[in-house]
Write an enzyme that holds these catalytic residues in place. Structure first.
Site, PDB file in Angstrom:
ATOM      1  NE  ARG A  65      74.917  98.688  89.451  1.00 14.57           N
ATOM      2  CZ  ARG A  65      73.702  98.644  90.023  1.00 14.57           C
ATOM      3  NH1 ARG A  65      73.605  98.468  91.303  1.00 14.57           N
ATOM      4  NH2 ARG A  65      72.602  98.761  89.303  1.00 14.57           N
ATOM      5  CB  THR A  66      78.255 103.222  85.182  1.00 16.30           C
ATOM      6  OG1 THR A  66      78.108 101.804  85.179  1.00 16.30           O
ATOM      7  CG2 THR A  66      79.469 103.614  84.383  1.00 16.30           C
ATOM      8  CE  LYS A  95      66.160 123.014  72.744  1.00 15.11           C
ATOM      9  NZ  LYS A  95      67.176 123.998  73.163  1.00 15.11           N
ATOM     10  NE  ARG A 116      75.780 102.868  81.065  1.00 23.93           N
ATOM     11  CZ  ARG A 116      75.579 102.055  82.099  1.00 23.93           C
ATOM     12  NH1 ARG A 116      74.362 101.890  82.582  1.00 23.93           N
ATOM     13  NH2 ARG A 116      76.579 101.395  82.651  1.00 23.93           N
ATOM     14  CG  HIS A 144      80.348  98.703  81.181  1.00 21.69           C
ATOM     15  ND1 HIS A 144      80.963  99.871  81.577  1.00 21.69           N
ATOM     16  CD2 HIS A 144      79.263  98.557  82.005  1.00 21.69           C
ATOM     17  CE1 HIS A 144      80.278 100.414  82.582  1.00 21.69           C
ATOM     18  NE2 HIS A 144      79.248  99.639  82.853  1.00 21.69           N
TER      19      HIS A 144
END
Ligand code: CP
Length: 319
Positions: A65-66, A95, A116, A144
């Site tokens: 969703r986000t 890396k 996120r 959130h």
């Protein structure tokens, strides 16, 4: 270190790290603009609001969703995107590049970064590494904020106010960043009460309880479905956040302890109740409830698009 900046009526150029940056009038200002972006999305209008802008989506944790709604929001406004899902595998993070250098890199090629992460505080660290706006799309179990905004918007659309509300939030209260942001958002408005229904082991941490209850909202912790108040305006159901547990076995001990069924709804729900869930759903709401007119969770998900379009516009352009 960049200070967390209060919105104070002006979103332009600001990071969105936590709902602590907002006042009730900032939220009302944002919501005042959402309708025009809903119109753009619902009519498939090609908007040029952000034509010429590029937005990086840097997702260290999985998301449907986000990630999907931020991608869609950017492109519906005419912006280009740099979508980086799982940077640990597909970018130079693999890396050993640091978070700060990764942010500096994508900031060289874009005008905002949506991030996120697995760890609380990462969005703030990212914001500290750059002068372009950073939007927190969920940092570990902490918060959130854009989910909090779309949740408040969904309530506001239906109830027409954000004060004097009784909300029941259920599930993994300890780890649920969406519930933490919902508490913070409701705290900005007067006379709200939230009942937190969870297994005792998954109640708010002492630190969060102290932090959240100092902001004016009344918090009532309950540990049995029999204690659900029948006068609630909103039931906010959420899954057990299995990714935050040391082992799957540990998470399974709590999974679906409180399932929202038609029977539970009949017993404790009133006719005006809103049933919400930030989703994904993993059994905490019986699918038989989907047909009930009080089920708002799919509408809530769509609202994420409108609210994120509005946020991008306010942050990147002065309206
Ligand atoms: N509500 C929410 O954050 O869902 P995703 O994890 O799918 O983005």
């Amino acid at each position: 270190m960049k200070e967390i900046t209060q919105i104070k009526g002006d979103f332009f150029g600001k990071d969105i790290i936590t709902l602590d940056q907002f006042s009730s009038s900032d939220i009302q200002f944002l919501f005042h603009h959402v309708g025009q972006y809903q119109e753009i999305a619902d009519t498939n209008t090609l908007s040029k609001t952000l034509a010429g802008y590029i937005i990086t989506l840097l997702f260290y944790e999985p998301s449907s969703r986000t990630f999907g709604s931020f991608c869609s929001a950017a492109q519906r406004l005419g912006a280009g995107i740099i979508p980086v899902q799982n940077p640990q595998a597909v970018s130079s993070v693999s890396k050993g590049e640091s978070l700060e250098d990764t942010i500096r890199t994508f900031a060289s090629y874009s005008d905002a970064i949506v991030i996120r992460s697995k760890e609380a505080g990462t969005a703030q660290k990212a914001a500290d590494a750059t002068y372009i706006p950073v939007l927190n799309a969920g940092d570990g179990g902490a918060s959130h904020p854009t989910q909090g905004l779309l949740d408040l918007y969904t309530i506001y659309q239906s109830v027409k106010r954000l004060d004097n509300l009784t909300v029941v939030a259920t599930g993994d209260i300890l780890h649920s960043r969406t519930i933490h942001s919902l508490i913070q958002g409701l705290s900005l408005f007067a006379k709200n009460t939230i009942y937190l229904l969870s297994p005792k082991e998954l109640r708010l941490s002492k630190e969060d309880y102290k932090k959240f209850s100092g902001n004016g909202i009344v918090i009532k912790e309950i540990f049995d479905a029999d204690q659900i108040p029948t006068h609630a305006h909103v039931w906010y159901w959420n899954r057990i956040q299995k990714e935050r547990f040391a082992t799957q076995k540990e998470a399974e001990k709590y999974t679906n302890r409180f399932v929202l069924t038609k029977e539970l709804l009949h017993k404790y729900g009133n006719k005006n109740l809103m049933i919400m869930d930030p989703l994904p759903r993993v059994g905490e709401i019986d699918e038989a409830v989907d047909q009930d007119p009080r089920a708002y969770y799919f509408k809530q998900m769509r609202n994420g698009l409108y609210v994120r379009m509005t946020l991008f516009s306010l942050i990147l352009k002065r309206l």
